[in-house]
Scaffold this motif. Structure first.
Motif, mmCIF file in Angstrom:
data_model
loop_
_atom_site.group_PDB
_atom_site.id
_atom_site.type_symbol
_atom_site.label_atom_id
_atom_site.label_comp_id
_atom_site.label_asym_id
_atom_site.label_seq_id
_atom_site.Cartn_x
_atom_site.Cartn_y
_atom_site.Cartn_z
ATOM 1 N N ASP A 164 0.928 -0.971 -0.354
ATOM 2 C CA ASP A 164 -0.015 0.362 0.109
ATOM 3 C C ASP A 164 0.795 1.260 -0.065
ATOM 4 O O ASP A 164 0.358 1.997 -0.904
ATOM 5 N N ASP A 165 1.758 1.522 1.115
ATOM 6 C CA ASP A 165 2.646 2.216 0.773
ATOM 7 C C ASP A 165 3.100 2.683 -0.499
ATOM 8 O O ASP A 165 3.426 3.791 -0.786
ATOM 9 N N LEU A 166 4.076 2.017 -0.774
ATOM 10 C CA LEU A 166 4.044 1.748 -2.747
ATOM 11 C C LEU A 166 3.525 2.695 -3.401
ATOM 12 O O LEU A 166 4.185 3.020 -4.254
ATOM 13 N N ALA A 167 1.982 2.137 -3.035
ATOM 14 C CA ALA A 167 1.611 2.670 -4.154
ATOM 15 C C ALA A 167 0.375 3.521 -3.622
ATOM 16 O O ALA A 167 1.368 4.970 -5.109
ATOM 17 N N PHE A 168 0.799 4.611 -2.858
ATOM 18 C CA PHE A 168 0.069 5.323 -2.513
ATOM 19 C C PHE A 168 0.912 6.364 -2.517
ATOM 20 O O PHE A 168 1.118 8.043 -2.409
ATOM 21 N N SER A 169 2.898 6.109 -2.220
ATOM 22 C CA SER A 169 3.886 7.398 -2.133
ATOM 23 C C SER A 169 4.538 7.355 -2.768
ATOM 24 O O SER A 169 5.004 7.906 -3.433
ATOM 25 N N GLN A 170 4.951 6.258 -3.730
ATOM 26 C CA GLN A 170 5.227 5.784 -4.810
ATOM 27 C C GLN A 170 5.064 5.979 -5.904
ATOM 28 O O GLN A 170 5.537 5.330 -7.140
ATOM 29 N N ASN A 171 3.561 5.503 -6.428
ATOM 30 C CA ASN A 171 2.655 5.186 -7.714
ATOM 31 C C ASN A 171 3.625 4.128 -7.933
ATOM 32 O O ASN A 171 3.946 4.095 -9.552
ATOM 33 N N VAL A 172 3.888 3.123 -7.532
ATOM 34 C CA VAL A 172 4.846 2.081 -7.748
ATOM 35 C C VAL A 172 3.516 1.248 -7.712
ATOM 36 O O VAL A 172 3.112 0.629 -5.950
ATOM 37 N N MET A 173 2.661 -0.113 -8.455
ATOM 38 C CA MET A 173 1.694 -0.552 -8.486
ATOM 39 C C MET A 173 2.833 -2.027 -8.011
ATOM 40 O O MET A 173 3.280 -2.606 -9.326
ATOM 41 N N ALA A 174 2.907 -3.019 -6.811
ATOM 42 C CA ALA A 174 3.526 -4.393 -6.948
ATOM 43 C C ALA A 174 2.605 -5.314 -6.303
ATOM 44 O O ALA A 174 2.002 -4.788 -5.522
ATOM 45 N N GLU A 175 3.004 -6.548 -6.354
ATOM 46 C CA GLU A 175 1.859 -7.362 -5.888
ATOM 47 C C GLU A 175 3.093 -7.994 -4.114
ATOM 48 O O GLU A 175 4.140 -7.863 -4.350
ATOM 49 N N ASP A 176 2.202 -8.776 -3.731
ATOM 50 C CA ASP A 176 2.607 -8.955 -2.823
ATOM 51 C C ASP A 176 3.962 -10.053 -2.836
ATOM 52 O O ASP A 176 5.074 -10.271 -1.846
ATOM 53 N N GLU A 177 3.509 -11.348 -3.519
ATOM 54 C CA GLU A 177 4.703 -11.377 -4.523
ATOM 55 C C GLU A 177 5.949 -11.133 -4.674
ATOM 56 O O GLU A 177 6.851 -11.438 -4.465
ATOM 57 N N GLU A 178 6.136 -9.429 -5.184
ATOM 58 C CA GLU A 178 7.146 -9.427 -5.807
ATOM 59 C C GLU A 178 7.638 -8.634 -4.622
ATOM 60 O O GLU A 178 8.721 -8.470 -4.526
ATOM 61 N N VAL A 179 7.300 -8.372 -3.294
ATOM 62 C CA VAL A 179 7.738 -7.533 -2.687
ATOM 63 C C VAL A 179 8.089 -8.968 -1.842
ATOM 64 O O VAL A 179 9.369 -8.645 -0.892
ATOM 65 N N GLU A 180 7.675 -10.274 -1.143
ATOM 66 C CA GLU A 180 8.542 -10.787 -0.648
ATOM 67 C C GLU A 180 9.846 -11.728 -1.549
ATOM 68 O O GLU A 180 10.229 -11.287 -0.541
ATOM 69 N N GLU A 181 9.813 -10.961 -2.540
ATOM 70 C CA GLU A 181 10.702 -12.118 -3.305
ATOM 71 C C GLU A 181 11.874 -10.866 -3.223
ATOM 72 O O GLU A 181 13.462 -11.187 -2.974
ATOM 73 N N MET A 182 11.723 -9.751 -2.888
ATOM 74 C CA MET A 182 12.678 -8.412 -3.194
ATOM 75 C C MET A 182 13.144 -8.459 -1.276
ATOM 76 O O MET A 182 13.986 -8.363 -1.353
ATOM 77 N N LEU A 183 12.433 -9.512 -0.091
ATOM 78 C CA LEU A 183 12.489 -9.354 0.885
ATOM 79 C C LEU A 183 13.913 -10.893 1.390
ATOM 80 O O LEU A 183 14.760 -10.264 2.105
ATOM 81 N N LYS A 184 13.334 -11.353 0.334
ATOM 82 C CA LYS A 184 14.519 -12.779 -0.243
ATOM 83 C C LYS A 184 16.252 -12.037 -0.173
ATOM 84 O O LYS A 184 16.971 -12.438 0.682
ATOM 85 N N VAL A 185 16.023 -10.770 -0.875
ATOM 86 C CA VAL A 185 16.752 -10.269 -1.644
ATOM 87 C C VAL A 185 17.839 -9.853 -0.859
ATOM 88 O O VAL A 185 18.904 -9.682 0.032
ATOM 89 N N ILE A 186 16.878 -8.628 0.406
ATOM 90 C CA ILE A 186 17.506 -7.641 1.196
ATOM 91 C C ILE A 186 18.753 -8.639 2.477
ATOM 92 O O ILE A 186 18.885 -9.038 3.542
ATOM 93 N N GLN A 187 17.173 -9.817 2.713
ATOM 94 C CA GLN A 187 17.409 -10.714 3.845
ATOM 95 C C GLN A 187 18.698 -11.928 3.561
ATOM 96 O O GLN A 187 19.791 -11.996 4.531
ATOM 97 N N GLY A 188 19.376 -11.200 2.418
ATOM 98 C CA GLY A 188 20.811 -11.705 1.841
ATOM 99 C C GLY A 188 22.261 -10.847 2.172
ATOM 100 O O GLY A 188 23.113 -11.134 1.939
ATOM 101 N N PHE A 189 21.578 -9.775 2.758
ATOM 102 C CA PHE A 189 22.579 -8.828 2.754
ATOM 103 C C PHE A 189 23.027 -8.984 4.392
ATOM 104 O O PHE A 189 22.807 -9.957 4.852
ATOM 105 N N ASP A 190 24.263 -8.156 4.238
ATOM 106 C CA ASP A 190 24.841 -8.380 5.488
ATOM 107 C C ASP A 190 24.772 -6.861 6.725
ATOM 108 O O ASP A 190 24.128 -5.660 6.040
ATOM 109 N N PRO A 191 24.411 -7.108 7.370
ATOM 110 C CA PRO A 191 24.316 -8.101 8.735
ATOM 111 C C PRO A 191 23.750 -9.331 8.666
ATOM 112 O O PRO A 191 22.288 -8.595 8.046
#
Length: 490
Positions: A164-191
């Motif tokens: 919802d934040d992406l849609a209202f604040s940045q006008n980015v229409m994303a599905e929950d699955e896309e956010v979930e996939e990007m979260l897995k990428v972030i979880q691979g970061f350090d630390p």
């Protein structure tokens, strides 16, 4: 109906000087220097000798005799060049009373302290995101996830809220699955463990980044994934039965889990708010005789400006006084009085600090000689206040924010105050002595079978301390020692 009544009341009020002294008394040494600099900036009639001595002495100018009595035309010419309006305009006065040109500041006097630059936790994550090849949509989703992390590195907002934040604040229409996939990428970061939504997920992320073929790592993942509650409650017997492991194998698994970081966001964060402890007093042992000294920073070399005194005397004796002249005299007098009050308050602060600390040192003489907490005598604020003939509030202001450095470490003065406990023999001892015994008992206990509060109570009673179990529990909590079940180890 209105009436006029004449009443006589007896009121007790603090004078401005008393208020200034009280505020200075509770300021610790680490903050006193800042407080003095503030006063020097506000009052040009106050001088710091440590700063004025750095300038060139008058003796370097042979044309001027310091013992000569300036009079006549020389005196009038000197003060004719002086403009009263300049001193009435305080916005033209710099930190120590000097005036700068309105077109620019002196480069040498305006030097600023360099500040070490260190990337923050979020900047570190953003830098890792910048290095990944991805489209603009995924990049903005990644930025939104990083910005939604807590300071400890967890993501505690639902995926739907991020969408919802992406849609209202940045006008980015994303599905929950896309956010979930990007979260897995972030979880691979350090630390390792960053971006987790729960403690369990945080620990699993860290374990899965290790050698998953290691049997200990495999069992550690199994424990965190299915038996985390039993692990946190230290029900080791249940874990051994459920996982069919002996105590040696379980100890290896537990040690592996304990190496993990439950708050990955705190690993790179520097606590800039941590205050440096500077001792206000020093106690040294000279062949059995204790010597108390005050930190030199508590005794700054301050004086009233001679130029302001001469200025006041000159204009106060002037035969003609107009409105500007009266304003000048009033301004200079106010600054001179303020400087004298501040110097007196600093001196009174030194005397009160030494007087209070000396009474504490004499009261706890055995402790400062040996450093053994069992030698601490029961002492309350009133005991010291009666010795130095001051109010309890004055002792409290000194004790709450001041530190003393000894051969055994640096201590807050407040830590020397404790309540009295009566033993079976009728002797009064400090509750710190009881806490020390509890700490020794718990430190030497068998961690496989730690001592419960009931057993600790029995040990204290055997040693002559008749204390209730709830009091033992209170002292244990004050020392941040968990209950027996949570102290259990294999």
């Amino acid at each position: 109906m209105l009436r006029q009544n004449l009443q006589q009341k007896l009121l007790q009020k603090l004078s401005p000087q008393q208020i200034q002294f009280i505020k200075l008394l509770q300021v610790p040494t680490v903050s006193l220097d800042t407080r003095i600099k503030e006063e020097l900036e506000e009052n040009p009639a106050l001088e710091d000798l440590s700063l004025t001595n750095m300038s060139e002495p008058e003796e370097q100018y042979p044309d001027r005799d310091p013992d000569e009595d300036y009079s006549g035309n020389e005196e009038s010419n000197e003060y004719d060049e002086f403009n009263i309006d300049d001193y009435l305009q305080e916005e033209n006065v710099n930190d120590y009373g000097s005036r700068y040109d309105q077109n620019g500041d002196d480069e040498e006097e305006r030097k600023e302290m360099p500040i070490a630059i260190q990337s923050s936790f979020f900047e570190n994550l953003q830098a890792q995101l910048d290095l990944l090849p991805m489209n603009d949509k995924d990049f903005r989703i990644g930025q939104q996830i990083i910005g939604s992390l807590d300071d400890d590195g967890y993501l505690r907002r639902p995926i739907m809220s991020l969408t919802d934040d992406l849609a209202f604040s940045q006008n980015v229409m994303a599905e929950d699955e896309e956010v979930e996939e990007m979260l897995k990428v972030i979880q691979g970061f350090d630390p390792p463990g960053v971006g987790a939504r729960t403690l369990q997920e945080c620990l699993l992320i860290q374990l899965r980044r290790k050698d998953v073929n290691d049997p200990i790592i495999k069992k550690a993942i199994l424990v965190v994934e299915h038996y985390l509650e039993e692990f946190t409650r230290k029900h080791y017997d249940k874990l051994e039965k459920s996982l069919n492991m002996n105590s040696v194998e379980l100890r290896g698994v537990i040690n592996e889990i304990l190496k993990l970081n439950p708050k990955p966001g705190d690993s790179n964060e520097v606590n800039t708010k941590q205050q440096q402890v500077i001792p206000d007093f020093h106690i040294t042992n000279n062949d059995g005789t204790l010597i108390l000294t005050l930190n030199a920073k508590n005794a700054p070399e301050l004086r009233v400006s001679r130029s302001y005194q001469e200025m006041f005397e000159h204009y106060d004796k002037a035969s003609q006084r107009d409105k500007k002249m009266k304003e000048a005299v009033q301004f200079v007098k106010q600054k001179l009085d303020s400087a004298k009050w501040f110097i007196d308050a600093i001196k009174q602060r030194q005397q009160t600090l030494l007087k209070t600390m000396n009474a504490i040192m004499q009261y706890q003489y055995e402790f400062f000689l040996t450093g053994d907490e069992r030698n601490l005598r029961p002492m309350i604020l009133k005991d010291i206040a009666d010795r130095i003939l001051m109010d309890i509030s004055t002792v409290s202001r000194v004790a709450n924010s001041k530190y003393v450095q000894t051969e055994f470490g640096t201590f807050l003065l407040k830590s020397f105050f404790s309540e009295a406990i009566q033993t079976e023999s009728g002797e009064e001892v400090s509750n710190k002595e009881v806490k020390k015994i509890l700490e020794d008992c718990i430190g030497g206990e068998d961690k496989r079978h730690p001592l419960a509060d009931e057993k600790l109570t029995e040990i204290l009673k055997e040693r002559g301390y008749n204390i209730a179990r709830r009091t033992v529990a209170k002292y244990r909590e004050q020392m941040n020692i968990p209950v027996a079940r949570l102290r259990k180890e294999l």
